[in-house]
Motif scaffolding. Sequence first.
Motif, mmCIF file in Angstrom:
data_model
loop_
_atom_site.group_PDB
_atom_site.id
_atom_site.type_symbol
_atom_site.label_atom_id
_atom_site.label_comp_id
_atom_site.label_asym_id
_atom_site.label_seq_id
_atom_site.Cartn_x
_atom_site.Cartn_y
_atom_site.Cartn_z
ATOM 1 N N ASP A 214 1.011 -0.779 0.066
ATOM 2 C CA ASP A 214 0.117 -0.238 -0.381
ATOM 3 C C ASP A 214 0.516 0.954 -0.098
ATOM 4 O O ASP A 214 0.126 2.459 -0.634
ATOM 5 C CB ASP A 214 -0.710 0.260 1.147
ATOM 6 N N VAL A 215 1.785 0.915 0.915
ATOM 7 C CA VAL A 215 2.935 2.274 0.998
ATOM 8 C C VAL A 215 3.946 1.911 1.003
ATOM 9 O O VAL A 215 4.477 0.822 2.132
ATOM 10 C CB VAL A 215 3.021 3.592 1.575
ATOM 11 N N VAL A 216 5.657 2.661 0.779
ATOM 12 C CA VAL A 216 6.429 2.616 1.620
ATOM 13 C C VAL A 216 7.234 3.498 2.216
ATOM 14 O O VAL A 216 7.180 4.864 1.219
ATOM 15 C CB VAL A 216 7.277 2.277 0.241
ATOM 16 N N TYR A 217 7.114 3.958 3.068
ATOM 17 C CA TYR A 217 8.045 4.791 4.255
ATOM 18 C C TYR A 217 9.267 4.993 4.106
ATOM 19 O O TYR A 217 10.482 4.298 3.514
ATOM 20 C CB TYR A 217 8.018 4.771 5.174
ATOM 21 N N ARG A 218 9.529 6.165 3.355
ATOM 22 C CA ARG A 218 11.282 6.510 2.582
ATOM 23 C C ARG A 218 11.453 7.167 4.598
ATOM 24 O O ARG A 218 11.145 8.077 4.331
ATOM 25 C CB ARG A 218 11.486 7.553 1.855
ATOM 26 N N THR A 219 13.480 6.108 4.470
ATOM 27 C CA THR A 219 13.296 6.229 6.201
ATOM 28 C C THR A 219 14.373 7.565 5.544
ATOM 29 O O THR A 219 15.600 7.589 6.870
ATOM 30 C CB THR A 219 13.624 5.505 6.962
ATOM 31 N N GLY A 220 15.372 7.177 4.585
ATOM 32 C CA GLY A 220 16.659 7.429 4.598
ATOM 33 C C GLY A 220 16.861 8.076 3.458
ATOM 34 O O GLY A 220 15.350 7.270 1.847
ATOM 35 N N GLY A 221 18.203 8.487 1.858
ATOM 36 C CA GLY A 221 18.112 9.242 1.218
ATOM 37 C C GLY A 221 17.270 10.320 0.518
ATOM 38 O O GLY A 221 16.786 10.341 0.589
ATOM 39 N N PRO A 222 18.226 10.105 -0.978
ATOM 40 C CA PRO A 222 17.225 11.134 -1.144
ATOM 41 C C PRO A 222 15.634 10.810 -1.578
ATOM 42 O O PRO A 222 15.450 9.259 -1.559
ATOM 43 C CB PRO A 222 18.435 11.790 -2.869
ATOM 44 N N PRO A 223 15.004 11.596 -2.068
ATOM 45 C CA PRO A 223 13.160 11.835 -2.972
ATOM 46 C C PRO A 223 13.625 10.154 -3.690
ATOM 47 O O PRO A 223 14.572 10.694 -5.068
ATOM 48 C CB PRO A 223 13.017 13.014 -2.763
ATOM 49 N N ALA A 224 12.661 10.099 -3.762
ATOM 50 C CA ALA A 224 12.589 8.607 -4.713
ATOM 51 C C ALA A 224 11.727 9.079 -5.452
ATOM 52 O O ALA A 224 11.125 9.871 -5.582
ATOM 53 C CB ALA A 224 11.045 7.450 -3.769
ATOM 54 N N ARG A 225 12.280 8.450 -7.039
ATOM 55 C CA ARG A 225 11.587 9.533 -8.000
ATOM 56 C C ARG A 225 11.523 7.681 -9.013
ATOM 57 O O ARG A 225 11.881 7.750 -10.430
ATOM 58 C CB ARG A 225 12.765 9.547 -8.837
ATOM 59 N N PRO A 226 10.574 7.067 -8.437
ATOM 60 C CA PRO A 226 10.454 5.650 -9.704
ATOM 61 C C PRO A 226 9.506 5.947 -10.917
ATOM 62 O O PRO A 226 9.378 7.142 -11.020
ATOM 63 C CB PRO A 226 9.141 4.846 -8.680
#
Length: 396
Positions: A214-226
Motif C-alpha cells: 500500500d505504501v513504502v515509507y522512505r526513512t533515508g536517502g534522496p527523494p524517490a523518483r520511481p
Amino acid sequence: MVLLCLGAAMGLTTGLTLLIPALIGPVARALPRRPGAVALLVRANMVTAVRRASATVAPVLATVAFATLITSAVQTTAAAHVVERAAAVRAEAAVVPRGTPGLSDAAAAGVRGTALLSTTVYGGQGAPALSAAGVSSGFRRVYGTPAPRARTAVVTRAVATAHGWRPGRTAALTFEDGRTVRLRVLAVADDSLPYQLVLPRELVRARDPSALADVVYRTGGPPARPASVLGAHEVTVAEYAAAADAEEDRLVRIFTLILTAMTSGYTAIAVAATLLAATVDRARDLRTLRLSGATRRQVLLAVAGETVCVVALGAALGVAVAAPVLLGMVHGLGTALGVPVTLEVAWPWVAAAAGGCLLLGVAAAVLPAGRACAGVRWRAGELALSVGKGSEFCGR
C-alpha cells in the motif's frame, strides 16, 4: 466528547435565547444612524417590538449554531485524526501507488525505507477477515513498534481483546491460500496502527504471492523518483495520511450535509413561519404607515431592513454559541490524541445556513407586507382628495 459539546451548545443556546429581549434594544441603538425615514423606522421598530424581534432571532440562532457546530466539529475531528496518523509515522516521505492498485516489489526496491505489504488473514474457523501487512525490520523505526520476526506476529489491542490473544500466546491464522499457520504473539500494539496484524514480510510473500504494498515509507536517502511505468510517486506523510481515509471522509461529509440540511431546514421553516405570522399581524401598522405618507417602497425597505438586522443578530449569536464549544473540543482532542489540533471552521456551511435564513426571512416578511400596502393605495388617494377639498373649502 462530541456529545458533551452538543449538550454544552444546547445549554448556551437556551441561555442566549432567554437573553435576546435584553439584547435587542442595545443592538438597535448601536446601529449606524443613517439619514432617512427608512433607517429611523428600522431602529424604532426593533426597539418597540422586542417580542417580535426576539421570536425571529431565536430560530436563526439555533439554525446557525447547529450548522456551525456540527460541520466544524466533523471537519476539525477529521483534520485531527490526519495529524494523529501523520505524527505516528517517523518517516521523511511516503511512496504511494499512482494509477495502480498497489506497489510491486520492483517499485519498492528503489526506495530506502519500509514497505507495508498488504494482505488478508482469518483468525480461525468462521472468524472475520483481518487486515494484515508484511513488514521488514525497518518497521520499528517507522512506527516505534517491534517488527515481527519469523513465526511471530504483532496484533492491535482491539484484535487481541476480541480473540483472547496475549504476548506469548499462539494465534492460528489462515491465509489466502487456505493454509493455516500458528504464530506466537510478539506484542500488542496500539489501535492507531493502520493494520490489525503485522507479520513478517517473507511469510506474507510466501502465502500471498500477488500481494502488493500500500505504501513504502522512505526513512533515508534522496527523494524517490520511481519510473512512471511502475505506477508510483512520492508524497508527504501528511498527504498520505489524509488520502488514506479520503473515501470514508467523503461519506461522512455527505452524511453531515444531509443531517445539517434536515435540521437547518426545520429551523429555517420556523424562521419563515415566524416572520410571516408577524408581518400579517402587523398589517394594520403597515397601512397606517402608508396613510401617514410613506411610499410603498419605503415600507417594504423598512420591513426588509428590520429582517436583515434581526437575522444578522441571530447569526452572530449562533456563531458566538458554537465558538467556545468548538474551542473546548479542540483542547480536548489535542489532550486525548497528544498532537496539536487546530480549529477548522466550515465557513461555506455557516454562510449557507445564514444566507438561507436571510432569503427565507426577507421573502416571508416582504411578500405579505407588499400585499398589505397594495390594499391601501386607493384609500391614500381618497385621503389626499378629501384633504384637497377641505383646504379648498377653507380658502373660500
